[in-house]
Design a protein around this motif. Structure first.
Motif, PDB file in Angstrom:
ATOM      1  N   THR A  94       0.842  -1.198   0.000  1.00 42.81           N
ATOM      2  CA  THR A  94       0.000   0.000   0.000  1.00 42.81           C
ATOM      3  C   THR A  94       0.878   1.249   0.000  1.00 42.81           C
ATOM      4  O   THR A  94       1.985   1.228   0.541  1.00 42.81           O
ATOM      5  CB  THR A  94      -0.980  -0.028   1.198  1.00 42.81           C
ATOM      6  OG1 THR A  94      -2.011   0.907   0.990  1.00 42.81           O
ATOM      7  CG2 THR A  94      -0.286   0.251   2.510  1.00 42.81           C
ATOM      8  N   PRO A  95       0.395   2.318  -0.628  1.00 42.96           N
ATOM      9  CA  PRO A  95       1.222   3.531  -0.717  1.00 42.96           C
ATOM     10  C   PRO A  95       1.451   4.197   0.631  1.00 42.96           C
ATOM     11  O   PRO A  95       0.574   4.184   1.499  1.00 42.96           O
ATOM     12  CB  PRO A  95       0.426   4.461  -1.630  1.00 42.96           C
ATOM     13  CG  PRO A  95      -0.804   3.756  -2.027  1.00 42.96           C
ATOM     14  CD  PRO A  95      -0.885   2.458  -1.313  1.00 42.96           C
ATOM     15  N   LEU A  96       2.642   4.759   0.787  1.00 45.52           N
ATOM     16  CA  LEU A  96       2.963   5.629   1.923  1.00 45.52           C
ATOM     17  C   LEU A  96       2.907   7.041   1.372  1.00 45.52           C
ATOM     18  O   LEU A  96       3.655   7.378   0.462  1.00 45.52           O
ATOM     19  CB  LEU A  96       4.374   5.354   2.439  1.00 45.52           C
ATOM     20  CG  LEU A  96       4.592   4.068   3.202  1.00 45.52           C
ATOM     21  CD1 LEU A  96       6.076   3.841   3.440  1.00 45.52           C
ATOM     22  CD2 LEU A  96       3.849   4.108   4.520  1.00 45.52           C
ATOM     23  N   ILE A 103       5.491   8.544  -1.331  1.00 45.19           N
ATOM     24  CA  ILE A 103       6.942   8.558  -1.156  1.00 45.19           C
ATOM     25  C   ILE A 103       7.522   7.142  -1.096  1.00 45.19           C
ATOM     26  O   ILE A 103       8.729   6.968  -1.092  1.00 45.19           O
ATOM     27  CB  ILE A 103       7.332   9.315   0.125  1.00 45.19           C
ATOM     28  CG1 ILE A 103       6.695   8.669   1.357  1.00 45.19           C
ATOM     29  CG2 ILE A 103       6.972  10.777   0.018  1.00 45.19           C
ATOM     30  CD1 ILE A 103       7.253   9.146   2.671  1.00 45.19           C
ATOM     31  N   GLY A 104       6.650   6.155  -1.077  1.00 46.97           N
ATOM     32  CA  GLY A 104       7.083   4.770  -0.997  1.00 46.97           C
ATOM     33  C   GLY A 104       5.895   3.882  -0.710  1.00 46.97           C
ATOM     34  O   GLY A 104       4.745   4.278  -0.926  1.00 46.97           O
ATOM     35  N   ILE A 123      -6.729  -1.809   8.067  1.00 43.29           N
ATOM     36  CA  ILE A 123      -5.732  -1.487   9.094  1.00 43.29           C
ATOM     37  C   ILE A 123      -4.426  -1.035   8.442  1.00 43.29           C
ATOM     38  O   ILE A 123      -3.846  -0.007   8.827  1.00 43.29           O
ATOM     39  CB  ILE A 123      -5.490  -2.700  10.024  1.00 43.29           C
ATOM     40  CG1 ILE A 123      -6.731  -2.975  10.869  1.00 43.29           C
ATOM     41  CG2 ILE A 123      -4.257  -2.484  10.902  1.00 43.29           C
ATOM     42  CD1 ILE A 123      -6.690  -4.300  11.621  1.00 43.29           C
ATOM     43  N   VAL A 124      -3.972  -1.778   7.463  1.00 45.47           N
ATOM     44  CA  VAL A 124      -2.693  -1.453   6.806  1.00 45.47           C
ATOM     45  C   VAL A 124      -2.784  -0.105   6.102  1.00 45.47           C
ATOM     46  O   VAL A 124      -1.861   0.715   6.206  1.00 45.47           O
ATOM     47  CB  VAL A 124      -2.279  -2.586   5.832  1.00 45.47           C
ATOM     48  CG1 VAL A 124      -1.095  -2.165   4.974  1.00 45.47           C
ATOM     49  CG2 VAL A 124      -1.956  -3.857   6.614  1.00 45.47           C
ATOM     50  N   ALA A 129      -1.087   5.576   6.042  1.00 41.59           N
ATOM     51  CA  ALA A 129      -1.393   7.009   5.971  1.00 41.59           C
ATOM     52  C   ALA A 129      -0.816   7.750   7.178  1.00 41.59           C
ATOM     53  O   ALA A 129      -0.396   8.908   7.060  1.00 41.59           O
ATOM     54  CB  ALA A 129      -2.899   7.222   5.896  1.00 41.59           C
ATOM     55  N   GLN A 130      -0.763   7.083   8.316  1.00 39.72           N
ATOM     56  CA  GLN A 130      -0.247   7.721   9.526  1.00 39.72           C
ATOM     57  C   GLN A 130       1.279   7.774   9.571  1.00 39.72           C
ATOM     58  O   GLN A 130       1.847   8.736  10.081  1.00 39.72           O
ATOM     59  CB  GLN A 130      -0.778   7.011  10.765  1.00 39.72           C
ATOM     60  CG  GLN A 130      -2.258   7.222  10.970  1.00 39.72           C
ATOM     61  CD  GLN A 130      -2.796   6.433  12.157  1.00 39.72           C
ATOM     62  OE1 GLN A 130      -2.092   5.655  12.784  1.00 39.72           O
ATOM     63  NE2 GLN A 130      -4.067   6.634  12.450  1.00 39.72           N
TER      64      GLN A 130
END
Length: 191
Positions: A94-96, A103-104, A123-124, A129-130
């Motif tokens: 999943t995207p960060l 960004i990753g 959850i992931v 996102a956090q």
């Protein structure tokens, strides 16, 4: 902090391996920045690999989480064909994000097929996102430390150049100039 984060995440979401992968879009590469759990060759912390033909690139381009429930042999992802551990059968990538841009990715892998259902995906995604802004802050800090080190090196080199200039212009005795020049040069160039 990363180890603690992964330990807690593993308690809530089944995972044998968790990786935070950062991306350098200009170089078209990805780096396995942090890894927790199962250690894989070519996917260890600090490893930099091409971004093309990877799940990471697909997730960054689409902005969508990619989940596979059993061994993913999708030929569009080159890295799958080089997979160093076929026991890790299920996965989620999943995207960060930070400040509206990816960004990753956060990547979890499990030996258990079907490990990432709707609950785990939610959850992931929420955790990704956090932690995205924290990862970006860590990258900024790392870059600032590297820049400071470069400035220190340049400052040292400049002081040596200034001292060499002073030595060269201080006397006409070439033997004395050469000896002092060599002493100063040795401060920045090993010989």
């Amino acid at each position: 902090v990363y180890q603690q984060f992964c330990r807690e995440l593993s308690r809530v979401v089944d995972s044998d391996r968790i990786a935070i992968i950062t991306v350098d879009r200009e170089a078209s590469t990805m780096e396995f920045k942090y890894v927790y759990g199962r250690w894989l060759p070519r996917h260890a912390p600090g490893e930099v690999v091409p971004l093309d033909h990877t799940r990471t690139k697909n997730v960054l381009e689409t902005g969508k989480t990619h989940v596979w429930t059993d061994t993913d042999d999708d030929p569009q992802f080159r890295i799958n064909q080089e997979s160093p551990d076929r026991e890790l059968r299920a996965g989620i990538t999943t995207p960060l994000g930070s400040k509206g841009r990816a960004i990753g990715v956060l990547n979890l892998r499990s030996r258990r097929p079907g490990a990432y259902g709707p609950r785990e995906q939610a959850i992931v995604r929420r955790l990704a996102a956090q932690i995205g802004p924290a990862i970006e802050n860590a990258q900024l800090y790392e870059r600032s430390q590297q820049a400071e080190e470069e400035i220190r090196k340049l400052s040292k080199e400049r002081s040596v150049v200034d001292e060499v200039a002073r030595i060269v212009t201080s006397t006409l005795e070439i033997d004395r100039v050469y000896e002092e020049f060599a002493t100063q040069l040795k401060r920045v160039v090993s010989f």
